[in-house]
Write a protein that holds these residues in place. Structure first.
Motif, PDB file in Angstrom:
ATOM      1  N   ALA A  37      -4.491  -8.606 -29.234  1.00  0.00           N
ATOM      2  CA  ALA A  37      -3.287  -7.844 -29.555  1.00  0.00           C
ATOM      3  C   ALA A  37      -3.041  -6.672 -28.621  1.00  0.00           C
ATOM      4  O   ALA A  37      -2.054  -5.958 -28.781  1.00  0.00           O
ATOM      5  CB  ALA A  37      -3.384  -7.341 -31.000  1.00  0.00           C
ATOM      6  N   SER A  38      -3.939  -6.445 -27.658  1.00  0.00           N
ATOM      7  CA  SER A  38      -3.798  -5.285 -26.769  1.00  0.00           C
ATOM      8  C   SER A  38      -2.983  -5.644 -25.531  1.00  0.00           C
ATOM      9  O   SER A  38      -3.273  -6.644 -24.867  1.00  0.00           O
ATOM     10  CB  SER A  38      -5.177  -4.773 -26.327  1.00  0.00           C
ATOM     11  N   PRO A  39      -1.969  -4.831 -25.196  1.00  0.00           N
ATOM     12  CA  PRO A  39      -1.204  -5.091 -23.975  1.00  0.00           C
ATOM     13  C   PRO A  39      -2.080  -4.887 -22.742  1.00  0.00           C
ATOM     14  O   PRO A  39      -3.080  -4.167 -22.784  1.00  0.00           O
ATOM     15  CB  PRO A  39      -0.080  -4.058 -24.043  1.00  0.00           C
ATOM     16  N   ARG A  40      -1.686  -5.493 -21.656  1.00  0.00           N
ATOM     17  CA  ARG A  40      -2.429  -5.332 -20.416  1.00  0.00           C
ATOM     18  C   ARG A  40      -2.296  -3.902 -19.910  1.00  0.00           C
ATOM     19  O   ARG A  40      -1.413  -3.131 -20.333  1.00  0.00           O
ATOM     20  CB  ARG A  40      -1.952  -6.320 -19.361  1.00  0.00           C
ATOM     21  N   LEU A  41      -3.145  -3.511 -18.988  1.00  0.00           N
ATOM     22  CA  LEU A  41      -3.049  -2.187 -18.391  1.00  0.00           C
ATOM     23  C   LEU A  41      -1.771  -2.090 -17.562  1.00  0.00           C
ATOM     24  O   LEU A  41      -1.288  -3.086 -17.017  1.00  0.00           O
ATOM     25  CB  LEU A  41      -4.261  -1.929 -17.497  1.00  0.00           C
ATOM     26  N   PRO A  42      -1.221  -0.871 -17.413  1.00  0.00           N
ATOM     27  CA  PRO A  42       0.004  -0.732 -16.617  1.00  0.00           C
ATOM     28  C   PRO A  42      -0.225  -1.003 -15.134  1.00  0.00           C
ATOM     29  O   PRO A  42       0.687  -1.406 -14.424  1.00  0.00           O
ATOM     30  CB  PRO A  42       0.424   0.720 -16.862  1.00  0.00           C
TER      31      PRO A  42
ATOM     32  N   HIS B 206     -15.795  -7.741 -26.868  1.00  0.00           N
ATOM     33  CA  HIS B 206     -15.801  -9.179 -26.604  1.00  0.00           C
ATOM     34  C   HIS B 206     -15.802  -9.467 -25.112  1.00  0.00           C
ATOM     35  O   HIS B 206     -15.738  -8.569 -24.270  1.00  0.00           O
ATOM     36  CB  HIS B 206     -14.595  -9.834 -27.280  1.00  0.00           C
ATOM     37  N   GLY B 207     -15.801 -10.758 -24.774  1.00  0.00           N
ATOM     38  CA  GLY B 207     -15.832 -11.190 -23.387  1.00  0.00           C
ATOM     39  C   GLY B 207     -14.470 -11.527 -22.808  1.00  0.00           C
ATOM     40  O   GLY B 207     -13.417 -11.211 -23.378  1.00  0.00           O
ATOM     41  N   TYR B 208     -14.506 -12.212 -21.691  1.00  0.00           N
ATOM     42  CA  TYR B 208     -13.340 -12.528 -20.861  1.00  0.00           C
ATOM     43  C   TYR B 208     -12.473 -13.617 -21.501  1.00  0.00           C
ATOM     44  O   TYR B 208     -12.976 -14.668 -21.905  1.00  0.00           O
ATOM     45  CB  TYR B 208     -13.859 -12.972 -19.495  1.00  0.00           C
ATOM     46  N   THR B 209     -11.178 -13.356 -21.590  1.00  0.00           N
ATOM     47  CA  THR B 209     -10.126 -14.285 -22.054  1.00  0.00           C
ATOM     48  C   THR B 209     -10.324 -14.759 -23.487  1.00  0.00           C
ATOM     49  O   THR B 209      -9.831 -15.829 -23.867  1.00  0.00           O
ATOM     50  CB  THR B 209      -9.966 -15.511 -21.119  1.00  0.00           C
ATOM     51  N   VAL B 210     -11.009 -13.975 -24.301  1.00  0.00           N
ATOM     52  CA  VAL B 210     -11.053 -14.210 -25.744  1.00  0.00           C
ATOM     53  C   VAL B 210     -10.620 -12.905 -26.416  1.00  0.00           C
ATOM     54  O   VAL B 210      -9.973 -12.072 -25.784  1.00  0.00           O
ATOM     55  CB  VAL B 210     -12.461 -14.664 -26.208  1.00  0.00           C
TER      56      VAL B 210
ATOM     57  N   LEU C 187      -9.788  -5.926 -25.791  1.00  0.00           N
ATOM     58  CA  LEU C 187      -9.646  -5.314 -24.477  1.00  0.00           C
ATOM     59  C   LEU C 187      -8.202  -5.426 -23.986  1.00  0.00           C
ATOM     60  O   LEU C 187      -7.475  -6.350 -24.375  1.00  0.00           O
ATOM     61  CB  LEU C 187     -10.583  -5.998 -23.476  1.00  0.00           C
ATOM     62  N   PRO C 188      -7.750  -4.517 -23.133  1.00  0.00           N
ATOM     63  CA  PRO C 188      -6.408  -4.633 -22.575  1.00  0.00           C
ATOM     64  C   PRO C 188      -6.180  -6.010 -21.946  1.00  0.00           C
ATOM     65  O   PRO C 188      -7.026  -6.528 -21.213  1.00  0.00           O
ATOM     66  CB  PRO C 188      -6.372  -3.524 -21.521  1.00  0.00           C
ATOM     67  N   GLY C 189      -5.038  -6.612 -22.273  1.00  0.00           N
ATOM     68  CA  GLY C 189      -4.731  -7.947 -21.783  1.00  0.00           C
ATOM     69  C   GLY C 189      -5.364  -9.060 -22.591  1.00  0.00           C
ATOM     70  O   GLY C 189      -5.281 -10.231 -22.209  1.00  0.00           O
ATOM     71  N   HIS C 190      -5.978  -8.699 -23.710  1.00  0.00           N
ATOM     72  CA  HIS C 190      -6.638  -9.668 -24.577  1.00  0.00           C
ATOM     73  C   HIS C 190      -6.181  -9.439 -26.016  1.00  0.00           C
ATOM     74  O   HIS C 190      -5.931  -8.301 -26.422  1.00  0.00           O
ATOM     75  CB  HIS C 190      -8.151  -9.526 -24.509  1.00  0.00           C
TER      76      HIS C 190
ATOM     77  N   ALA D 103      -1.947 -13.425 -16.296  1.00  0.00           N
ATOM     78  CA  ALA D 103      -1.849 -12.671 -15.050  1.00  0.00           C
ATOM     79  C   ALA D 103      -2.940 -11.609 -14.972  1.00  0.00           C
ATOM     80  O   ALA D 103      -3.581 -11.432 -13.926  1.00  0.00           O
ATOM     81  CB  ALA D 103      -0.468 -12.029 -14.931  1.00  0.00           C
ATOM     82  N   ALA D 104      -3.155 -10.898 -16.076  1.00  0.00           N
ATOM     83  CA  ALA D 104      -4.217  -9.899 -16.093  1.00  0.00           C
ATOM     84  C   ALA D 104      -5.585 -10.561 -15.924  1.00  0.00           C
ATOM     85  O   ALA D 104      -6.474 -10.021 -15.255  1.00  0.00           O
ATOM     86  CB  ALA D 104      -4.165  -9.111 -17.401  1.00  0.00           C
ATOM     87  N   ALA D 105      -5.763 -11.733 -16.531  1.00  0.00           N
ATOM     88  CA  ALA D 105      -7.033 -12.450 -16.410  1.00  0.00           C
ATOM     89  C   ALA D 105      -7.297 -12.860 -14.969  1.00  0.00           C
ATOM     90  O   ALA D 105      -8.444 -12.795 -14.488  1.00  0.00           O
ATOM     91  CB  ALA D 105      -7.031 -13.667 -17.324  1.00  0.00           C
ATOM     92  N   ALA D 106      -6.259 -13.286 -14.260  1.00  0.00           N
ATOM     93  CA  ALA D 106      -6.432 -13.670 -12.856  1.00  0.00           C
ATOM     94  C   ALA D 106      -6.841 -12.468 -12.008  1.00  0.00           C
ATOM     95  O   ALA D 106      -7.692 -12.582 -11.115  1.00  0.00           O
ATOM     96  CB  ALA D 106      -5.142 -14.289 -12.334  1.00  0.00           C
TER      97      ALA D 106
END
Length: 278
Positions: A55-60, A21-25, A50-53, A179-182
């Motif tokens: 159900a997936s947690p953001r990257l460390p 998928h794409g950004y912030t969805v 994707l990480p940060g999207h 925060a990850a999206a920014a």
């Protein structure tokens, strides 16, 4: 969903098809494609978050196009091993799908790129007109944040499209990590075109763009044809940045025709973690 670092929804059995998928969805934005598989058994659809999207947690560490690409490449290697597969990516996910094809080469049967990111920021070539239909009474009733996003990613601002937006786009938007999206927005492009570090890919490929795409446009994407000798390209009119949502039946038909051209592989056993002697 699974317990891997990248959560994913798995549907069907057979040849793997990785869906990005794409950004912030999240993966839900691609679910309108599912009817294309109704009379095409034998595809194991892997809808990533994707990480940060979703159900997936953001990257460390920091989130960027490069770190997300590395995460997806590592996930595919761990999940599929040397098994042939196809890949589909939408928007930012289309940029990642291009990196997947460049990295795995002949192991990739082909790719479908829906309004893929090619350029960003002031380097983009955007259309002058991005609205095909507008219901001002509907827009006036919407909360400002919803109205802004809905107006940006859809070309027809109608009650029908609002319902589709509520079902497939807004849930992922509400689930992403801001925060990850920014961080990602500040480092949104891979440091190089994936195609520039790989030979021409001989698989079957599909490019779908739209005349009213307010985020990535359609002209820049046509340059990809020079790198994929077997790529079919379609420019849809009256559609925005989510063609698989806004004109689902048309996109299902295009994806179905692409799937029918792909060679089928015999699924191999999924890799299992090595046993540990204690």
């Amino acid at each position: 969903m699974t317990d891997s670092a990248i959560r994913h929804l798995e549907l069907g059995d057979g040849t793997p098809l990785v869906m990005i998928h794409g950004y912030t969805v999240d993966h839900r934005v691609l679910l309108p494609i599912e009817p294309a598989f109704a009379d095409r058994p034998g595809w194991r659809r892997l809808y990533l978050d994707l990480p940060g999207h979703g159900a997936s947690p953001r990257l460390p560490g920091p989130t960027s196009a490069a770190t997300l690409a590395d995460a997806v490449l590592d996930w595919i290697h761990a999940e599929l091993g040397e098994q042939p597969f196809a890949v589909l990516g939408q928007s930012f996910g289309g940029q990642l799908a291009r990196a997947v094809t460049a990295r795995f080469g002949a192991q990739v049967l082909g790719s479908a790129l829906l309004v893929p990111v090619v350029h960003w920021g002031p380097d983009r070539t955007l259309p002058g007109t991005t609205v095909a239909e507008r219901d001002d009474k509907l827009l006036d009733r919407l909360p400002p944040a919803d109205r802004e996003l809905f107006g940006l990613v859809m070309a027809r601002h109608t009650a029908r499209n609002w319902k589709l937006f509520e079902q497939y786009v807004r849930p992922g938007w509400r689930a992403h990590d801001p925060a990850a999206a920014a961080e990602l927005e500040a480092d949104f492009l891979l440091p190089y075109w994936p195609e520039h570090r790989a030979p021409e890919h001989q698989g079957r490929h599909l490019l779908v763009t739209t005349r009213q795409d307010a985020l990535v446009g359609w002209r820049d994407q046509l340059a990809l044809l020079d790198h994929y000798p077997r790529m079919a390209a379609t420019v849809l009119d009256g559609v925005g940045h989510n063609p698989q949502v806004e004109c689902a039946e048309t996109v299902q038909g295009l994806i179905g025709a692409w799937l029918d051209e792909l060679p089928r592989s015999r699924p191999r056993p999924r890799p299992r973690p090595a046993s540990v002697n204690r």
